[in-house]
Motif scaffolding. Structure first.
Motif, PDB file in Angstrom:
ATOM      1  N   ILE A   2       2.139   9.873  -4.909  1.00 49.96           N
ATOM      2  CA  ILE A   2       2.961  11.051  -4.610  1.00 49.96           C
ATOM      3  C   ILE A   2       3.849  11.390  -5.793  1.00 49.96           C
ATOM      4  O   ILE A   2       4.019  12.570  -6.159  1.00 49.96           O
ATOM      5  CB  ILE A   2       3.806  10.785  -3.346  1.00 49.96           C
ATOM      6  CG1 ILE A   2       2.901  10.659  -2.118  1.00 49.96           C
ATOM      7  CG2 ILE A   2       4.827  11.907  -3.134  1.00 49.96           C
ATOM      8  CD1 ILE A   2       3.651  10.261  -0.857  1.00 49.96           C
ATOM      9  N   ASP A   3       4.410  10.371  -6.427  1.00 51.11           N
ATOM     10  CA  ASP A   3       5.273  10.610  -7.594  1.00 51.11           C
ATOM     11  C   ASP A   3       4.488  11.245  -8.731  1.00 51.11           C
ATOM     12  O   ASP A   3       4.973  12.149  -9.417  1.00 51.11           O
ATOM     13  CB  ASP A   3       5.891   9.285  -8.042  1.00 51.11           C
ATOM     14  CG  ASP A   3       6.900   9.485  -9.158  1.00 51.11           C
ATOM     15  OD1 ASP A   3       7.875  10.248  -8.954  1.00 51.11           O
ATOM     16  OD2 ASP A   3       6.717   8.899 -10.240  1.00 51.11           O
ATOM     17  N   THR A   4       3.260  10.784  -8.936  1.00 52.53           N
ATOM     18  CA  THR A   4       2.424  11.368 -10.007  1.00 52.53           C
ATOM     19  C   THR A   4       2.116  12.838  -9.722  1.00 52.53           C
ATOM     20  O   THR A   4       2.202  13.699 -10.609  1.00 52.53           O
ATOM     21  CB  THR A   4       1.111  10.573 -10.128  1.00 52.53           C
ATOM     22  OG1 THR A   4       1.410   9.210 -10.420  1.00 52.53           O
ATOM     23  CG2 THR A   4       0.236  11.151 -11.225  1.00 52.53           C
ATOM     24  N   VAL A   5       1.783  13.112  -8.444  1.00 58.01           N
ATOM     25  CA  VAL A   5       1.497  14.500  -8.060  1.00 58.01           C
ATOM     26  C   VAL A   5       2.738  15.371  -8.221  1.00 58.01           C
ATOM     27  O   VAL A   5       2.677  16.511  -8.708  1.00 58.01           O
ATOM     28  CB  VAL A   5       0.965  14.554  -6.618  1.00 58.01           C
ATOM     29  CG1 VAL A   5       0.819  16.000  -6.149  1.00 58.01           C
ATOM     30  CG2 VAL A   5      -0.382  13.842  -6.530  1.00 58.01           C
ATOM     31  N   ALA A   6       3.900  14.828  -7.781  1.00 51.97           N
ATOM     32  CA  ALA A   6       5.145  15.595  -7.883  1.00 51.97           C
ATOM     33  C   ALA A   6       5.523  15.847  -9.344  1.00 51.97           C
ATOM     34  O   ALA A   6       5.999  16.937  -9.696  1.00 51.97           O
ATOM     35  CB  ALA A   6       6.265  14.853  -7.161  1.00 51.97           C
ATOM     36  N   ASN A  22      -3.596  12.594   8.975  1.00 56.08           N
ATOM     37  CA  ASN A  22      -2.454  13.500   8.793  1.00 56.08           C
ATOM     38  C   ASN A  22      -1.889  13.392   7.385  1.00 56.08           C
ATOM     39  O   ASN A  22      -1.521  14.406   6.760  1.00 56.08           O
ATOM     40  CB  ASN A  22      -1.377  13.183   9.825  1.00 56.08           C
ATOM     41  CG  ASN A  22      -0.170  14.084   9.702  1.00 56.08           C
ATOM     42  OD1 ASN A  22      -0.283  15.317   9.748  1.00 56.08           O
ATOM     43  ND2 ASN A  22       1.005  13.486   9.516  1.00 56.08           N
ATOM     44  N   TYR A  23      -1.810  12.156   6.855  1.00 53.05           N
ATOM     45  CA  TYR A  23      -1.305  11.978   5.495  1.00 53.05           C
ATOM     46  C   TYR A  23      -2.247  12.622   4.476  1.00 53.05           C
ATOM     47  O   TYR A  23      -1.797  13.297   3.532  1.00 53.05           O
ATOM     48  CB  TYR A  23      -1.142  10.487   5.197  1.00 53.05           C
ATOM     49  CG  TYR A  23      -0.845  10.212   3.743  1.00 53.05           C
ATOM     50  CD1 TYR A  23       0.422  10.425   3.221  1.00 53.05           C
ATOM     51  CD2 TYR A  23      -1.853   9.763   2.886  1.00 53.05           C
ATOM     52  CE1 TYR A  23       0.688  10.193   1.879  1.00 53.05           C
ATOM     53  CE2 TYR A  23      -1.606   9.532   1.547  1.00 53.05           C
ATOM     54  CZ  TYR A  23      -0.331   9.741   1.040  1.00 53.05           C
ATOM     55  OH  TYR A  23      -0.071   9.529  -0.295  1.00 53.05           O
ATOM     56  N   ASN A  24      -3.545  12.403   4.652  1.00 52.89           N
ATOM     57  CA  ASN A  24      -4.504  12.996   3.714  1.00 52.89           C
ATOM     58  C   ASN A  24      -4.411  14.522   3.722  1.00 52.89           C
ATOM     59  O   ASN A  24      -4.451  15.176   2.661  1.00 52.89           O
ATOM     60  CB  ASN A  24      -5.922  12.561   4.076  1.00 52.89           C
ATOM     61  CG  ASN A  24      -6.120  11.059   3.895  1.00 52.89           C
ATOM     62  OD1 ASN A  24      -5.412  10.414   3.129  1.00 52.89           O
ATOM     63  ND2 ASN A  24      -7.092  10.493   4.612  1.00 52.89           N
ATOM     64  N   GLN A  42       0.826  -1.213   0.000  1.00 55.68           N
ATOM     65  CA  GLN A  42       0.000   0.000   0.000  1.00 55.68           C
ATOM     66  C   GLN A  42       0.860   1.263   0.000  1.00 55.68           C
ATOM     67  O   GLN A  42       0.532   2.259  -0.649  1.00 55.68           O
ATOM     68  CB  GLN A  42      -0.936  -0.014   1.208  1.00 55.68           C
ATOM     69  CG  GLN A  42      -1.957  -1.131   1.188  1.00 55.68           C
ATOM     70  CD  GLN A  42      -2.754  -1.216   2.472  1.00 55.68           C
ATOM     71  OE1 GLN A  42      -2.640  -0.362   3.344  1.00 55.68           O
ATOM     72  NE2 GLN A  42      -3.572  -2.258   2.597  1.00 55.68           N
ATOM     73  N   VAL A  43       1.994   1.191   0.744  1.00 52.76           N
ATOM     74  CA  VAL A  43       2.899   2.340   0.768  1.00 52.76           C
ATOM     75  C   VAL A  43       3.474   2.596  -0.616  1.00 52.76           C
ATOM     76  O   VAL A  43       3.622   3.758  -1.049  1.00 52.76           O
ATOM     77  CB  VAL A  43       4.026   2.106   1.796  1.00 52.76           C
ATOM     78  CG1 VAL A  43       5.122   3.153   1.651  1.00 52.76           C
ATOM     79  CG2 VAL A  43       3.459   2.138   3.205  1.00 52.76           C
ATOM     80  N   LYS A  44       3.802   1.525  -1.340  1.00 57.38           N
ATOM     81  CA  LYS A  44       4.312   1.691  -2.705  1.00 57.38           C
ATOM     82  C   LYS A  44       3.266   2.364  -3.587  1.00 57.38           C
ATOM     83  O   LYS A  44       3.607   3.213  -4.435  1.00 57.38           O
ATOM     84  CB  LYS A  44       4.706   0.332  -3.288  1.00 57.38           C
ATOM     85  CG  LYS A  44       5.947  -0.276  -2.635  1.00 57.38           C
ATOM     86  CD  LYS A  44       6.268  -1.633  -3.256  1.00 57.38           C
ATOM     87  CE  LYS A  44       7.513  -2.246  -2.613  1.00 57.38           C
ATOM     88  NZ  LYS A  44       7.843  -3.564  -3.185  1.00 57.38           N
ATOM     89  N   GLN A  45       1.999   2.006  -3.404  1.00 62.65           N
ATOM     90  CA  GLN A  45       0.934   2.662  -4.169  1.00 62.65           C
ATOM     91  C   GLN A  45       0.827   4.138  -3.800  1.00 62.65           C
ATOM     92  O   GLN A  45       0.603   4.995  -4.668  1.00 62.65           O
ATOM     93  CB  GLN A  45      -0.393   1.949  -3.926  1.00 62.65           C
ATOM     94  CG  GLN A  45      -0.429   0.511  -4.441  1.00 62.65           C
ATOM     95  CD  GLN A  45      -1.736  -0.194  -4.108  1.00 62.65           C
ATOM     96  OE1 GLN A  45      -2.651   0.407  -3.554  1.00 62.65           O
ATOM     97  NE2 GLN A  45      -1.825  -1.477  -4.452  1.00 62.65           N
ATOM     98  N   LEU A  46       0.995   4.437  -2.483  1.00 61.72           N
ATOM     99  CA  LEU A  46       0.979   5.841  -2.067  1.00 61.72           C
ATOM    100  C   LEU A  46       2.136   6.609  -2.704  1.00 61.72           C
ATOM    101  O   LEU A  46       1.973   7.765  -3.120  1.00 61.72           O
ATOM    102  CB  LEU A  46       1.063   5.933  -0.541  1.00 61.72           C
ATOM    103  CG  LEU A  46      -0.144   5.417   0.246  1.00 61.72           C
ATOM    104  CD1 LEU A  46       0.115   5.556   1.752  1.00 61.72           C
ATOM    105  CD2 LEU A  46      -1.413   6.170  -0.138  1.00 61.72           C
TER     106      LEU A  46
END
Length: 444
Positions: A191-195, A393-395, A183-187
């Motif tokens: 994050i990479d897509t947003v960045a 907090n992450y959201n 799940q962290v890899k998916q997050l």
């Protein structure tokens, strides 16, 4: 056609065996049947049973048979006939008789030879009547040995099953952590897509992309370490249960229910029912019986018996037999036996002192298990709420980053906190289940 059908059926059986899901109960049952420590303890029970049967035979008569035979190169007894008579007259008469016999048979010798061969056989039956109580006490001691071996089986089974359950939940927890890492890899992909989008629009620098890449490498390293841990834990579970390790184990999903039970502290824990406590009591009884057996060494011993035999030494077949009774009274052993009894009294006192000390330690052990159980229950509740806070907090960090109100470092830190909270939650659930079994096994 039939051969093809058999091959298909065999392959299906193999696939079915490989795809069998291991449950906690199946692992516990396998450990009961195959674990080396438990099986060794069960063999000790059988050994104790055989010892008791050996001692029981002392109640019955003891029968011994002895056979003897010989053949000598020369006769064992050789008597020279001249010179046998004590007087001259007797010697002269004997010589006259011998000369007369030699006239009839010149082969007659001047010697008498006897015992060149012979056989003898006999049997003895002895029935003990009174042996100072050693036979009775020896049988009681052997019976205590069986009970002690059975208590050791209970202790071994309890400890091994505790270890099996701990290892089982460890493997299940590692599987759950694997899902968390996935799940962290998916997050990180999100994050990479947003960045990437922010970098394309000139909102952030390339440093944000580098930070995401470094974080991905860190997660990959943790993933490799996690897989190594899964292999080692799975092998340990197979070793404890006797299950063949053929690759990754398939376990039932980690229970979704988060219900925990808080136990109430009692005034005092009852440890007398634990097998260790019963084993200590058996040890004291055994030492007391050993003392009685030492006393029996100084008491008279009474027995009766029969003896019969056959011999043929002078080419005459002879049979004989008789009955007998015996009384053995040790006179010089009282001094030594007195010191042995004093030594045994010290051993009894030592066993009683050890019982008191270990009972106190077991009480403390039960209290410690109680504290660990309630601490684990509180940790489950705290970890569950921590996961929810870390997720919120992450959201929030993701929304702030997309709005340009947070940095990439803050976003990645919130992601790391979420991963840590999820792993802590998994560890807390594992610890609770292990503590629960340990407490229940101590307080049946």
């Amino acid at each position: 056609m039939k051969r093809l059908l058999y091959i298909i059926m065999f392959a299906g059986a193999i696939c079915s065996a490989q795809s069998q899901v291991l449950t906690l109960d199946s692992c516990l049952n396998a450990a009961r049947q195959r674990n080396c420590t438990i099986q060794s303890a069960l063999l000790d029970v059988q050994i104790s049973q055989q010892v008791k049967k050996q001692v029981f035979t002392k109640y019955f008569p003891q029968v011994n048979f002895v056979g003897f035979g010989f053949y000598a190169l020369e006769p064992l007894v050789r008597v020279y006939i001249p010179g046998l008579m004590p007087t001259e007259e007797g010697e002269a008469a004997l010589k006259a008789i011998l000369d007369a016999l030699k006239e009839e048979d010149p082969n007659i010798s001047d010697e008498i030879n006897m015992l060149r061969w012979g056989v003898s056989a006999g049997a003895t039956l002895v029935q003990p009547v009174f042996m100072g109580g050693r036979i009775v006490n020896g049988n009681k001691l052997a019976k205590l040995g069986i009970e002690a071996s059975e208590k050791k089986v209970e202790i071994s089974e309890r400890d091994i099953l505790q270890e099996v359950e701990d290892t089982y939940w460890l493997v299940a927890g590692l599987y759950e952590k694997r899902e968390t890492v996935s799940q962290v890899k998916q997050l990180l992909d999100t994050i990479d897509t947003v960045a990437q989008s922010a970098f394309t629009n000139g909102l952030v620098t390339r440093n944000d992309l580098l930070k995401v890449a470094l974080k991905r490498n860190e997660i990959e390293t943790k993933s490799v370490q996690l897989e190594d841990g899964i292999v080692l834990a799975s092998r340990a579970l197979c070793q404890l249960t006797g299950i063949d390790y053929t690759g990754e184990l398939e376990l039932e999903p980690f229970p979704e229910d988060n219900a925990v039970e808080t136990y109430v502290l009692v005034d005092s824990f009852i440890v007398s029912g634990r097998p260790e406590a019963e084993l200590l009591s058996l040890n004291i009884k055994a030492e007391q019986l050993r003392k009685k057996m030492l006393v029996g060494e100084a008491l008279p011993q009474i027995g009766i018996g029969l003896q019969g035999g056959y011999n043929n030494f002078f080419e005459r077949h002879r049979w004989n037999g008789f009955g007998f009774a015996f009384v053995r009274i040790p006179l010089t052993q009282w001094w030594e036996t007195g010191h042995k009894i004093k030594e045994q009294n010290l051993k009894i006192a030592k066993a009683q002192m050890m019982q008191k000390d270990l009972m106190e330690k077991m009480t403390l052990q039960n209290e410690q298990a109680f504290n660990q159980l309630n601490e684990a229950a509180r940790m489950v509740a705290q970890s569950e709420s921590a996961v929810q806070m870390a997720q919120d907090n992450y959201n929030l960090s993701m929304m702030n980053y997309q709005a340009g109100l947070a940095t990439m470092s803050e976003l990645l830190e919130s992601q790391a906190l979420l991963l840590q909270a999820q792993n802590n939650y998994t560890d807390a659930r594992i610890s609770y289940r292990a503590a629960q079994r340990k407490f229940n096994s101590y307080n049946k």
